[in-house]
Each structure stands twice: as structure tokens, then as C-alpha cells.
Motif scaffolding. Structure first.
Motif, PDB file in Angstrom:
ATOM      1  N   GLU A 199       0.812  -1.219   0.000  1.00 49.21           N
ATOM      2  CA  GLU A 199       0.000   0.000   0.000  1.00 49.21           C
ATOM      3  C   GLU A 199       0.845   1.269   0.000  1.00 49.21           C
ATOM      4  O   GLU A 199       0.363   2.351  -0.336  1.00 49.21           O
ATOM      5  CB  GLU A 199      -0.930   0.011   1.213  1.00 49.21           C
ATOM      6  N   ASP A 200       2.127   1.121   0.367  1.00 50.71           N
ATOM      7  CA  ASP A 200       3.061   2.250   0.270  1.00 50.71           C
ATOM      8  C   ASP A 200       3.424   2.400  -1.212  1.00 50.71           C
ATOM      9  O   ASP A 200       4.123   1.567  -1.782  1.00 50.71           O
ATOM     10  CB  ASP A 200       4.317   1.966   1.101  1.00 50.71           C
ATOM     11  N   ARG A 201       2.961   3.459  -1.820  1.00 51.31           N
ATOM     12  CA  ARG A 201       3.127   3.621  -3.274  1.00 51.31           C
ATOM     13  C   ARG A 201       4.590   3.733  -3.690  1.00 51.31           C
ATOM     14  O   ARG A 201       4.982   3.226  -4.744  1.00 51.31           O
ATOM     15  CB  ARG A 201       2.347   4.848  -3.750  1.00 51.31           C
ATOM     16  N   SER A 202       5.389   4.402  -2.849  1.00 52.53           N
ATOM     17  CA  SER A 202       6.806   4.557  -3.184  1.00 52.53           C
ATOM     18  C   SER A 202       7.507   3.207  -3.185  1.00 52.53           C
ATOM     19  O   SER A 202       8.305   2.906  -4.086  1.00 52.53           O
ATOM     20  CB  SER A 202       7.478   5.499  -2.180  1.00 52.53           C
ATOM     21  N   LEU A 203       7.222   2.386  -2.181  1.00 55.31           N
ATOM     22  CA  LEU A 203       7.816   1.056  -2.107  1.00 55.31           C
ATOM     23  C   LEU A 203       7.336   0.184  -3.254  1.00 55.31           C
ATOM     24  O   LEU A 203       8.125  -0.526  -3.887  1.00 55.31           O
ATOM     25  CB  LEU A 203       7.480   0.407  -0.762  1.00 55.31           C
ATOM     26  N   ALA A 204       6.027   0.233  -3.528  1.00 51.25           N
ATOM     27  CA  ALA A 204       5.470  -0.576  -4.613  1.00 51.25           C
ATOM     28  C   ALA A 204       6.115  -0.218  -5.952  1.00 51.25           C
ATOM     29  O   ALA A 204       6.468  -1.102  -6.744  1.00 51.25           O
ATOM     30  CB  ALA A 204       3.954  -0.383  -4.683  1.00 51.25           C
ATOM     31  N   LYS A 205       6.278   1.072  -6.205  1.00 54.56           N
ATOM     32  CA  LYS A 205       6.897   1.507  -7.470  1.00 54.56           C
ATOM     33  C   LYS A 205       8.356   1.073  -7.538  1.00 54.56           C
ATOM     34  O   LYS A 205       8.830   0.612  -8.593  1.00 54.56           O
ATOM     35  CB  LYS A 205       6.797   3.019  -7.628  1.00 54.56           C
ATOM     36  N   ALA A 206       9.089   1.227  -6.419  1.00 52.42           N
ATOM     37  CA  ALA A 206      10.494   0.812  -6.397  1.00 52.42           C
ATOM     38  C   ALA A 206      10.614  -0.681  -6.688  1.00 52.42           C
ATOM     39  O   ALA A 206      11.513  -1.115  -7.418  1.00 52.42           O
ATOM     40  CB  ALA A 206      11.113   1.144  -5.048  1.00 52.42           C
ATOM     41  N   ALA A 207       9.710  -1.471  -6.119  1.00 50.11           N
ATOM     42  CA  ALA A 207       9.736  -2.924  -6.342  1.00 50.11           C
ATOM     43  C   ALA A 207       9.452  -3.251  -7.805  1.00 50.11           C
ATOM     44  O   ALA A 207      10.115  -4.122  -8.398  1.00 50.11           O
ATOM     45  CB  ALA A 207       8.719  -3.605  -5.430  1.00 50.11           C
ATOM     46  N   ARG A 208       8.483  -2.564  -8.408  1.00 52.36           N
ATOM     47  CA  ARG A 208       8.175  -2.811  -9.820  1.00 52.36           C
ATOM     48  C   ARG A 208       9.353  -2.420 -10.707  1.00 52.36           C
ATOM     49  O   ARG A 208       9.713  -3.149 -11.650  1.00 52.36           O
ATOM     50  CB  ARG A 208       6.917  -2.042 -10.230  1.00 52.36           C
ATOM     51  N   ASP A 209       9.956  -1.269 -10.413  1.00 58.49           N
ATOM     52  CA  ASP A 209      11.093  -0.806 -11.216  1.00 58.49           C
ATOM     53  C   ASP A 209      12.260  -1.783 -11.132  1.00 58.49           C
ATOM     54  O   ASP A 209      12.919  -2.082 -12.142  1.00 58.49           O
ATOM     55  CB  ASP A 209      11.541   0.577 -10.743  1.00 58.49           C
ATOM     56  N   THR A 210      12.529  -2.262  -9.926  1.00 54.86           N
ATOM     57  CA  THR A 210      13.651  -3.194  -9.750  1.00 54.86           C
ATOM     58  C   THR A 210      13.358  -4.525 -10.430  1.00 54.86           C
ATOM     59  O   THR A 210      14.252  -5.139 -11.030  1.00 54.86           O
ATOM     60  CB  THR A 210      13.939  -3.402  -8.247  1.00 54.86           C
ATOM     61  N   SER A 211      12.112  -4.971 -10.366  1.00 54.37           N
ATOM     62  CA  SER A 211      11.737  -6.206 -11.064  1.00 54.37           C
ATOM     63  C   SER A 211      11.992  -6.090 -12.558  1.00 54.37           C
ATOM     64  O   SER A 211      12.511  -7.026 -13.189  1.00 54.37           O
ATOM     65  CB  SER A 211      10.251  -6.521 -10.817  1.00 54.37           C
ATOM     66  N   GLU A 212      11.627  -4.947 -13.126  1.00 55.66           N
ATOM     67  CA  GLU A 212      11.842  -4.745 -14.558  1.00 55.66           C
ATOM     68  C   GLU A 212      13.332  -4.766 -14.899  1.00 55.66           C
ATOM     69  O   GLU A 212      13.733  -5.309 -15.936  1.00 55.66           O
ATOM     70  CB  GLU A 212      11.216  -3.417 -14.997  1.00 55.66           C
ATOM     71  N   LEU A 213      14.150  -4.176 -14.052  1.00 60.48           N
ATOM     72  CA  LEU A 213      15.594  -4.182 -14.293  1.00 60.48           C
ATOM     73  C   LEU A 213      16.152  -5.601 -14.219  1.00 60.48           C
ATOM     74  O   LEU A 213      17.043  -5.980 -14.998  1.00 60.48           O
ATOM     75  CB  LEU A 213      16.291  -3.290 -13.266  1.00 60.48           C
ATOM     76  N   ILE A 214      15.643  -6.380 -13.293  1.00 56.60           N
ATOM     77  CA  ILE A 214      16.108  -7.770 -13.158  1.00 56.60           C
ATOM     78  C   ILE A 214      15.671  -8.610 -14.353  1.00 56.60           C
ATOM     79  O   ILE A 214      16.420  -9.468 -14.843  1.00 56.60           O
ATOM     80  CB  ILE A 214      15.602  -8.370 -11.836  1.00 56.60           C
ATOM     81  N   LYS A 215      14.468  -8.360 -14.837  1.00 56.19           N
ATOM     82  CA  LYS A 215      13.931  -9.158 -15.953  1.00 56.19           C
ATOM     83  C   LYS A 215      14.502  -8.722 -17.305  1.00 56.19           C
ATOM     84  O   LYS A 215      14.306  -9.435 -18.305  1.00 56.19           O
ATOM     85  CB  LYS A 215      12.404  -9.021 -15.992  1.00 56.19           C
ATOM     86  N   TRP A 216      15.185  -7.602 -17.320  1.00 58.65           N
ATOM     87  CA  TRP A 216      15.716  -7.080 -18.597  1.00 58.65           C
ATOM     88  C   TRP A 216      16.621  -8.100 -19.264  1.00 58.65           C
ATOM     89  O   TRP A 216      17.450  -8.748 -18.626  1.00 58.65           O
ATOM     90  CB  TRP A 216      16.500  -5.793 -18.340  1.00 58.65           C
ATOM     91  N   ARG A 217      16.424  -8.255 -20.544  1.00 53.61           N
ATOM     92  CA  ARG A 217      17.276  -9.147 -21.349  1.00 53.61           C
ATOM     93  C   ARG A 217      17.732  -8.400 -22.597  1.00 53.61           C
ATOM     94  O   ARG A 217      16.963  -7.608 -23.157  1.00 53.61           O
ATOM     95  CB  ARG A 217      16.521 -10.412 -21.759  1.00 53.61           C
ATOM     96  N   PRO A 218      18.946  -8.659 -23.041  1.00 52.67           N
ATOM     97  CA  PRO A 218      19.438  -7.967 -24.247  1.00 52.67           C
ATOM     98  C   PRO A 218      18.688  -8.411 -25.500  1.00 52.67           C
ATOM     99  O   PRO A 218      18.137  -9.493 -25.549  1.00 52.67           O
ATOM    100  CB  PRO A 218      20.913  -8.375 -24.304  1.00 52.67           C
TER     101      PRO A 218
END
Length: 218
Positions: A199-218
Motif C-alpha cells: 500500500e506504500d506507493r513509493s515502495l510498490a513503485k520501487a519494487a516494480r522498477d527493480t523487477s523490470e531491471l532484473i527481468k531485462w534481457r538484451p
């Protein structure tokens, strides 16, 4: 107490307190000296003067002794985070070896030290050299542990730091080691998916952003 206010920080700096406090940190270390220096670093002139006086190296030296009093470690980490806010400070601290003690202190028994360490590290891993050094020191394992921490203030900074380190994968691209790098980061995804619903929007956004960086593939 005067240093807690902007005018107080400016007054301390104008009284040549930075050089005096740096001498005290080197010759007669105390948490009071580190706290007073922290207030001076809130003033742009104080920050610039501290960098000229090689404060980064002094903080690294203090942090390289993990047997130090936890309060001293915590305040030195706070100062390192302030000193590395400007890019030249990041570069200087990394050259002085700041990444290693920060990584090691992520495992400290006191959570306040852990919190200060992850904040300082998050500043260092914005720089590409900081990302590489932290990754080579196996920081991912420690950061993954911290995203399960009970303190929300620790979790959100750990999530962001993990994302910054994950960007290092972009340098790997499609090399024979790519699968190894993926596996190291992918273990964080289940918890990040949970945090993305927080429910903490800042934490939720940070988690989504980090997930996208981890899932990134060339």
C-alpha cells in the motif's frame, strides 16, 4: 543542537568547524564529532570543504574497522552518504575503497547500522564502478535478505540499491555467464512481486522498477 537548522549548519561552517572536526575524527574519534560533521555537510560550503579535506577517505578508514561502536559506524555511514551525494564524492569514495565496508556492514547485527550501510551503498552503486565492485563482492545476497527486513525504511532503500546493481547486468549482455547473472538476481523476484502490491506507493513503485531491471534481457 545549533547544527540541526540550516542557519546553524552555515554558522558552524563559517567558524571553520569542518577542518577542526576532521582533525578530531582522525585523532580523537567520537560520535559527537561525527554528528557535528554531519550537520556541517548539510551546508554546500561545508560539503565542498569536507571533500577537499579528503573526508571520504577518513570515513572509509573508520568503517573498515567493524569492531567500532555501532553508533560510530552509523554516523560515519550517514556522513559517507552525504559526501557521496555529488558525483565527485562518489568517485572519490569508490577510489578510497568505500564499497567493501558498506557491503560488509549490511550484515551487521544492529539494524540501524544496516540501514545506514544500505543508504550509503545505494549512493555508491549509482556509479558504474560502484555497481561492479558491489556485484563482485556478492552484494546481491545481502540485498535480497534486506528486502525481507522488518523495517520499511530498510526495505525500500535495499530494493532501490538492488535495482541499481541489477543495471550492471546490461554490461554482461549475451555472454556465456549471462545465465549465472540472471539466476543471482532472479531469486529476488518473488518478494519484489509481493512488495509491488504494497500500500506504500513509493515502495510498490520501487519494487516494480527493480523487477523490470532484473527481468531485462538484451
Amino acid at each position: 543542537q545549533i547544527g540541526k537548522y540550516p542557519e546553524g549548519s552555515a554558522t558552524l561552517v563559517a567558524c571553520s568547524s569542518v577542518s577542526l572536526l576532521m582533525e578530531e575524527c582522525r585523532a580523537n574519534l567520537s560520535s559527537d564529532a561525527l554528528v557535528s560533521l554531519k550537520f556541517c555537510l548539510q551546508d554546500p560550503r561545508g560539503l565542498a570543504e569536507a571533500l577537499q579535506l579528503e573526508a571520504c577517505g577518513t570515513m572509509v578508514q573508520i568503517l573498515s574497522d567493524p569492531s567500532q561502536n555501532p553508533e560510530i559506524l552509523m554516523e560515519a555511514l550517514h556522513n559517507l552518504a552525504s559526501l557521496t551525494n555529488p558525483p565527485p564524492g562518489k568517485e572519490e569514495a569508490i577510489e578510497q575503497g568505500a564499497v567493501k565496508p558498506c557491503v560488509l556492514l549490511l550484515r551487521h547485527s544492529e539494524w540501524l547500522v544496516q540501514a545506514a550501510a544500505v543508504k550509503a551503498l545505494a549512493s555508491l552503486v549509482i556509479h558504474v564502478k560502484g555497481k561492479k565492485q558491489a556485484f563482485d563482492l556478492n552484494v546481491v545476497d545481502s540485498l535480497v535478505d534486506l528486502i525481507y527486513h522488518n523495517e520499511p525504511t530498510v526495505v525500500i532503500v535495499a530494493v532501490r540499491a538492488l535495482g541499481s546493481v541489477a543495471e550492471f547486468k546490461k554490461e554482461v549482455k549475451s555472454t556465456p555467464q549471462d545465465g549465472v547473472y540472471r539466476a543471482i538476481f532472479d531469486v529476488a523476484l518473488p518478494q519484489l512481486n509481493t512488495l509491488a502490491q504494497n500500500e506504500d506507493r513509493s515502495l510498490a513503485k520501487a519494487a516494480r522498477d527493480t523487477s523490470e531491471l532484473i527481468k531485462w534481457r538484451p
